[in-house]
Enzyme design. Structure first.
Site, PDB file in Angstrom:
ATOM      1  N   ASP A  12       1.014  -0.907  -0.370  1.00 21.17           N
ATOM      2  CA  ASP A  12      -0.420   0.332   0.036  1.00 21.17           C
ATOM      3  C   ASP A  12       0.968   0.914   0.250  1.00 21.17           C
ATOM      4  O   ASP A  12       1.545   1.480   1.004  1.00 21.17           O
ATOM      5  CB  ASP A  12      -1.294  -0.260   0.923  1.00 21.17           C
ATOM      6  N   GLU A  73      -0.951  -0.360  -4.720  1.00 19.47           N
ATOM      7  CA  GLU A  73      -2.404  -0.022  -5.282  1.00 19.47           C
ATOM      8  C   GLU A  73      -2.308   0.505  -6.013  1.00 19.47           C
ATOM      9  O   GLU A  73      -0.968   1.536  -6.184  1.00 19.47           O
ATOM     10  CB  GLU A  73      -2.290  -0.014  -4.050  1.00 19.47           C
ATOM     11  N   ASP A 146      -3.609   1.183   7.489  1.00 22.86           N
ATOM     12  CA  ASP A 146      -2.174   1.152   5.855  1.00 22.86           C
ATOM     13  C   ASP A 146      -1.431  -1.046   5.625  1.00 22.86           C
ATOM     14  O   ASP A 146      -1.169  -1.143   4.465  1.00 22.86           O
ATOM     15  CB  ASP A 146      -0.722   1.995   5.501  1.00 22.86           C
TER      16      ASP A 146
END
Lengths: 201, 201
Positions: A12, A73, A146
């Site tokens: 992430d 991501e 996260d």
């Protein structure tokens, strides 16, 4: 990790907090936690040093845990403007580290991740954390968000990969099974629409 | 390069074309071309491979020409949406390569670059190319525009750096001198406003 599992590093991306999560996903789609953490860089460091800190952190995870694939991501320009450029730069670093380690990389959108993990593309962070903890049989919710998002990315990637075909389990993914169980335990009506459950296959 | 010059690598980040330009800038602000080029990555390569190609290209320029500092164009989220994420990722790669080579990095906005090089923050690409060619005493305009932009970035950085203090030349930067000369030669009125000339110091 056996030959029957796929080890995925989910990332992430972020400058201040970059979530990293490694999971082993078996052919029956069950998953095991290998590593989870957050790489942090100091806000008052120059941008080039911050990116180098992120790169070093990701390289260390790759070296220690040897993932077969990296899932990152996907960042969109229309997101929070004040941080989106740093997030995009961090995502570029994550993809570069993958390529330079000889690993394939993939990107998934936040809604793809949420749909794969919770069955609902607009799930909130808490729902994602809850499902990740359930699927990985964790005693507590992964923190910070996260870190949970990195694990969700890794799970999403494994479940969306065709090689990891659905097996036993009544045609349900582990997320869907866990979700169904959670619902059956719940006294109150779920807030989450179930009409568009995606298998992630 | 002597101890009296500053060698700057300017980078105009991009996935398809990443401009790189190296200049030596003397204390009197005069500048010499060292290297200019464009690193290209194949549009049909996966994103992680494209970023690795950009990184390898920039590392090669750093290794061959040994700049003292790297200047990278600052990317904004509100720019062309279809390519801005790739541009941001490439800029992250450029900054990372600088940091991992032990070099300081700086970012400059397009209008800072245009103002430093042409004296006009809204100059068009042709004006920037023309001034870069004039300052570096090139026989032809640097092509493509990405290469000219990289050289302009490098010049901008050197001229904005306090260590490179203004010297002789009637208080004018080379850009301003060249601009004044060009104007005096020109038969037609210049289209460029001169009321807000910035020295870049």
């Amino acid at each position: 990790m056996t030959s029957r599992t796929l080890r995925v590093l989910g990332i992430d991306p972020g400058l201040t907090r970059c979530g990293v999560g490694v999971v082993d996903v078996a052919r029956d789609r069950s998953a095991t936690l290998v590593h989870v953490g957050v790489i942090r860089s100091a806000v008052d460091d120059p941008i080039e040093r911050r990116l180098a800190t992120i790169a070093a952190g990701i390289r260390a995870v790759v070296a220690e845990h040897g993932p077969a694939v990296v899932a990152v991501e996907r960042v969109f320009a229309q997101h929070n403007r004040s941080t989106v450029m740093g997030t995009a730069q961090a995502s570029g670093i994550a993809l570069l580290v993958a390529a330079e380690a000889g690993l394939p990389a993939a990107t998934h959108t936040p809604s793809e991740v949420k749909a794969a993990v919770t069955g609902y593309g607009a799930a909130d962070k808490r729902q994602v954390q809850t499902m990740v903890a359930r699927v990985l049989r964790l005693d507590a919710l992964p923190q910070p968000a996260d870190a949970a998002d990195a694990l969700a990315l890794a799970l999403c990637h494994a479940w969306r990969t065709p090689a990891s075909t659905p097996a036993a389990g009544g045609g349900l993914t582990p997320a869907q099974r866990a979700w169904a169980e959670a619902e059956s335990r719940s006294k109150s009506p779920t807030r989450v629409a179930r009409t568009k459950i995606r298998t992630g296959a």
